[in-house]
Design a protein around this motif. Structure first.
Motif, PDB file in Angstrom:
ATOM      1  N   MET A   1       0.838  -1.216   0.000  1.00 61.47           N
ATOM      2  CA  MET A   1       0.000   0.000   0.000  1.00 61.47           C
ATOM      3  C   MET A   1       0.862   1.251   0.000  1.00 61.47           C
ATOM      4  O   MET A   1       0.555   2.249  -0.615  1.00 61.47           O
ATOM      5  N   GLY A   2       2.023   1.220   0.723  1.00 61.31           N
ATOM      6  CA  GLY A   2       2.899   2.389   0.750  1.00 61.31           C
ATOM      7  C   GLY A   2       3.411   2.719  -0.624  1.00 61.31           C
ATOM      8  O   GLY A   2       3.502   3.870  -1.005  1.00 61.31           O
ATOM      9  N   GLU A   3       3.787   1.700  -1.456  1.00 58.14           N
ATOM     10  CA  GLU A   3       4.269   1.976  -2.792  1.00 58.14           C
ATOM     11  C   GLU A   3       3.161   2.532  -3.661  1.00 58.14           C
ATOM     12  O   GLU A   3       3.395   3.343  -4.543  1.00 58.14           O
ATOM     13  N   ALA A   4       1.941   2.052  -3.403  1.00 57.32           N
ATOM     14  CA  ALA A   4       0.818   2.612  -4.159  1.00 57.32           C
ATOM     15  C   ALA A   4       0.709   4.102  -3.908  1.00 57.32           C
ATOM     16  O   ALA A   4       0.430   4.882  -4.804  1.00 57.32           O
ATOM     17  N   ASN A   5       0.896   4.501  -2.665  1.00 60.67           N
ATOM     18  CA  ASN A   5       0.845   5.929  -2.355  1.00 60.67           C
ATOM     19  C   ASN A   5       1.960   6.669  -3.059  1.00 60.67           C
ATOM     20  O   ASN A   5       1.789   7.748  -3.594  1.00 60.67           O
ATOM     21  N   ALA A  44      -6.414   6.706  -9.502  1.00 62.62           N
ATOM     22  CA  ALA A  44      -6.305   6.310  -8.099  1.00 62.62           C
ATOM     23  C   ALA A  44      -4.970   5.631  -7.871  1.00 62.62           C
ATOM     24  O   ALA A  44      -4.444   4.933  -8.742  1.00 62.62           O
ATOM     25  N   GLY A  45      -4.462   5.802  -6.673  1.00 61.88           N
ATOM     26  CA  GLY A  45      -3.192   5.179  -6.346  1.00 61.88           C
ATOM     27  C   GLY A  45      -3.347   3.710  -5.992  1.00 61.88           C
ATOM     28  O   GLY A  45      -2.509   2.880  -6.314  1.00 61.88           O
ATOM     29  N   SER A  62      -2.932  -1.548  -8.062  1.00 58.69           N
ATOM     30  CA  SER A  62      -1.895  -1.505  -7.029  1.00 58.69           C
ATOM     31  C   SER A  62      -0.828  -0.476  -7.302  1.00 58.69           C
ATOM     32  O   SER A  62       0.157  -0.401  -6.578  1.00 58.69           O
ATOM     33  N   GLY A  63      -0.973   0.316  -8.338  1.00 59.18           N
ATOM     34  CA  GLY A  63       0.044   1.307  -8.628  1.00 59.18           C
ATOM     35  C   GLY A  63       1.365   0.630  -8.908  1.00 59.18           C
ATOM     36  O   GLY A  63       1.446  -0.345  -9.642  1.00 59.18           O
TER      37      GLY A  63
END
Length: 737
Positions: A1-5, A44-45, A62-63
């Motif tokens: 999730m952090g990489e998606a951000n 969306a990220g 998932s970006g």
């Protein structure tokens, strides 16, 4: 999730997980789904699916998350990616949403691939079955870090602005003049007591005289500034406000003014305090000299054509410094305060009372029809201030002199009126010290007198150089024996044209310290020379007393130099005495008087306190100074035969002197009855016209010679006849015998 951000902050494409096998033919519906997922990836990220219990089971968008990060987020792993401080808030929102079966949204910090936390905007929507049970959660997270921080900075800036506005008592506003509408910052309610958009109440609360100032400032082309206006707060307080603005025009040309309003009430109060301190006396609260004169000029000029007359009175205490010495500074201050109060109560509201300085007060009377009325008012003021003052254990009957000047209003000029009142006050004080009137109305003769005195003072300098200032000697008589037992040396001016002049004519010269000092030294040298001559001639002369002025006690003055002068002339100290009045203690060099008198006493020079009983602090000076003799003032002697109170006072003073072992000389003895009363009450010494007037050196020498001869003759006669028979002083001084 952090990489998606983090993917939102990069240009790398989002990765879409395939939901169908790759070999499966793709239908139109599947193409639409693919396009939809691609659109989601672009906007969306991170998008995820979670079960009803919150466990993430799929991440379709998932970006740029790596495989390891995707695996870590699945299940409840996402919980560890939330910032610890944000977890309670997120959980509370999620539980509330589950209970309500509603979506929830917020901004929380999520750890990215680098381990740093970034703000993300997260929205989670529940999917429910037909029975309303949540079957799935669909969520999306997008990086909101930069926008959130910018928003925080704006919020902090606005908070600081609100604090600054509140601290500075300022209200920011926007005003549309044509629509007469305004909006203000939220602190408008606190500072102005009205709502932020209430323009009409703001105008209504202004002082009516200040509304035109406000409107004129903000018209088209106006100054856009109101330096100050009065504003009545709804709670009843009066505020002082100041405002300024900047004019702008909208696209359609309508005017807008953006500005600030300051609450300057505290500043105005401080300015008022500063103004009062600069223009008022701190002790009495009355206007001071500067403000009084400025107000005087303003009143005289503003009413120059209204007819009638104006008057200016100046009031001053006689011997106020003696009161100060007797009562102490606190008591004297209280006397001044009560004087101001009495004057205010006595006068009309439009009259002006001021403390000019020291113990002098000024009164401006703006409606006095004539000079006689002015004199009447001055007399009433003197009577009001002559009433007893009660201060602690003291009952004071202070003597006040009043000088007043009157002028027709159309002829009045402020500074001239003030000078005239000063001249009248000077005349009143001179008169009062001679026992005359304490209130004087200015007249032209006073100007002539001032001019004459100034001219005489100017003549004094060459007169001193020419040796025209000489001593005259008034004998002091022993009432028991009738013998001359000393002299008082009095200054005289042997004028080449006007003859011998007394200090009543040239006394103004003593008001000039340099002249007073020179006159004193000139007198002293001549007296010492005369004494040396009498001693050398074998004449029995007693102490000759010099009158010392206040200036003689200053550093290097006659009081300090006299012992050396005696030594230089070879005159023993027992032949010299000094006389001082209470004014000496209160004038220039007054603080050094006690030390100088101690210096004289140590040198063996006798000290007499002159005019005893007329001051407020005579007993204080008796106690503090090495006095050998007191001289009872002539004002108590002149009515001795007819005034029982004067007789009682003289008897009391004589008793006091005996108790303190002091010699006593009664001044101004003019009748046999006075001399008899003094002798009966054991007064030892006297001087006055009954015995002799002041005389020149030659006459005094002849008198001493005659006395010596008379004593020799009377001594031989007494041996034959009456050994107790006294010498008759009148026969002696008249040249008989």
């Amino acid at each position: 999730m952090g990489e998606a951000n983090a993917s939102l902050a990069t240009d790398s494409p989002a990765r879409i997980e395939p939901l169908l096998p790759a070999s499966t033919p793709i239908s139109d519906a599947e193409h639409d789904a693919t396009r939809y997922r691609t659109l989601l990836a672009a906007t969306a990220g991170l998008i995820w699916h979670a079960g009803p219990d919150g466990r993430i089971c799929a991440i379709p968008v998932s970006g740029d998350l790596g495989e390891a990060q995707l695996q870590a987020i699945h299940g409840y792993g996402w919980w560890d990616f939330l910032h610890a401080d944000d977890r309670p808030k997120f959980l509370l929102r999620a539980l509330r949403a589950r209970r309500r079966r509603s979506a929830f949204e917020g901004t929380w910090r999520i750890r990215d691939a680098t381990g740093a936390y970034r703000w993300n905007r997260i929205r989670v929507v529940p999917l429910c079955d037909t029975e309303g049970r949540i079957t799935e959660w669909v969520g999306k997270a997008s990086d909101d870090h930069e926008r959130y921080l910018a928003q925080e900075r704006v919020a902090e800036s606005e908070a600081r602005l609100r604090l600054a506005l509140s601290a500075a008592r300022m209200v920011a506003w926007e005003f549309a003049p044509e629509a007469r509408k305004s909006s203000r910052t939220d602190n408008s309610r606190v500072i102005l007591g009205i709502d932020a958009d209430d323009f009409e109440s703001y105008i209504e609360n202004m002082h009516p005289e200040d509304r035109p100032v406000f409107h004129n400032a903000y018209v088209d082309g106006g100054s856009m500034r109101v330096p100050e206006l009065r504003y009545r707060h709804p709670d009843g307080r009066q505020l002082w406000l100041s405002s300024r603005g900047v004019e702008r025009r909208d696209a359609d040309g309508r005017r807008r003014i953006i500005g600030v309003t300051y609450d300057i009430t505290d500043r105005k109060a401080a300015e008022e305090e500063i103004w009062r301190a600069a223009n008022h006396d701190t002790l009495t609260g009355l206007p001071n000299r500067r403000f009084f004169l400025a107000t005087l000029r303003q009143h005289v000029e503003s009413g120059a054509r209204s007819g009638g007359g104006v008057a200016l009175a100046l009031l001053d205490f006689l011997d106020f410094k003696a009161l100060d010495a007797a009562l102490g500074h606190d008591g004297a201050d209280a006397l001044l305060q009560r004087t101001g109060e009495r004057l205010r109560k006595r006068l009309d509201r439009d009259d002006i009372v001021a403390r000019i300085g020291g113990d002098e007060f000024g009164v401006f009377l703006g409606d006095i029809p004539n000079a006689e009325q002015a004199a009447s008012v001055a007399q009433s003021l003197a009577e009001v201030l002559a009433e007893d003052f009660y201060q602690a254990d003291h009952i004071l009957a202070a003597r006040v002199c009043v000088g007043i000047a009157w002028s027709a209003r159309e002829e009045a000029e402020g500074e001239a009126l003030f000078r005239q009142a000063q001249n009248a006050l000077h005349a009143a004080k001179q008169s009062a010290r001679r026992g005359g009137a304490q209130v004087r109305l200015f007249d032209d003769d006073m100007v002539e007198g001032v001019t004459r005195r100034a001219g005489l003072a100017a003549e004094m300098v060459p007169a001193l150089r020419r040796g025209e200032i000489i001593p005259f000697y008034q004998p002091k008589i022993d009432l028991d024996s009738g013998l001359i037992c000393g002299f008082e040396a009095l200054a005289r001016w042997r004028h080449p044209l006007r003859g011998v002049l007394t200090p009543g004519v040239f006394g103004s010269a003593f008001d000039i310290p340099e002249l007073a000092r020179e006159i004193g030294r000139t007198m002293a040298w001549q007296v010492l020379d005369d004494l040396r001559g009498w001693i050398d001639g074998g004449l029995a002369v007693g102490p000759v007393a010099l009158n010392l002025a206040a200036v003689d006690f200053s550093e290097g003055g006659l009081a300090w130099a006299l012992p050396d002068m005696l030594a230089e002339r070879g005159v023993p100290a027992r032949f010299c005495a000094v006389e001082v009045t209470e004014r000496v203690f209160l004038g220039e060099g007054g603080g050094a008087v006690a030390a100088a008198l101690a210096h004289l006493d140590h040198a063996g020079i006798r000290i007499a306190l002159d005019d005893f009983g007329t001051g407020y602090a005579s007993l204080v000076h008796l106690k503090q100074c090495p006095v050998s003799e007191i001289k009872i003032d002539r004002s108590f002697i002149q009515d001795l035969e007819t005034d029982a109170e004067d007789a009682a006072i003289v008897a009391a003073l004589l008793g006091l002197a005996r108790a303190l072992s002091l010699d006593v000389t009664a001044e101004g003895v003019e009748t046999e009855a006075q001399a008899a009363f003094l002798s009966d009450h054991h007064c030892e010494l006297a001087q006055g016209f009954l015995f002799a007037k002041p005389m020149a050196h030659d006459c005094a020498s002849a008198l001493l010679t005659r006395q010596m001869l008379e004593r020799n003759i009377s001594g031989r006669r007494r041996r034959v006849r009456d050994p107790n028979s006294p010498i008759d002083p009148q026969r002696l001084l008249a040249g008989q015998g």
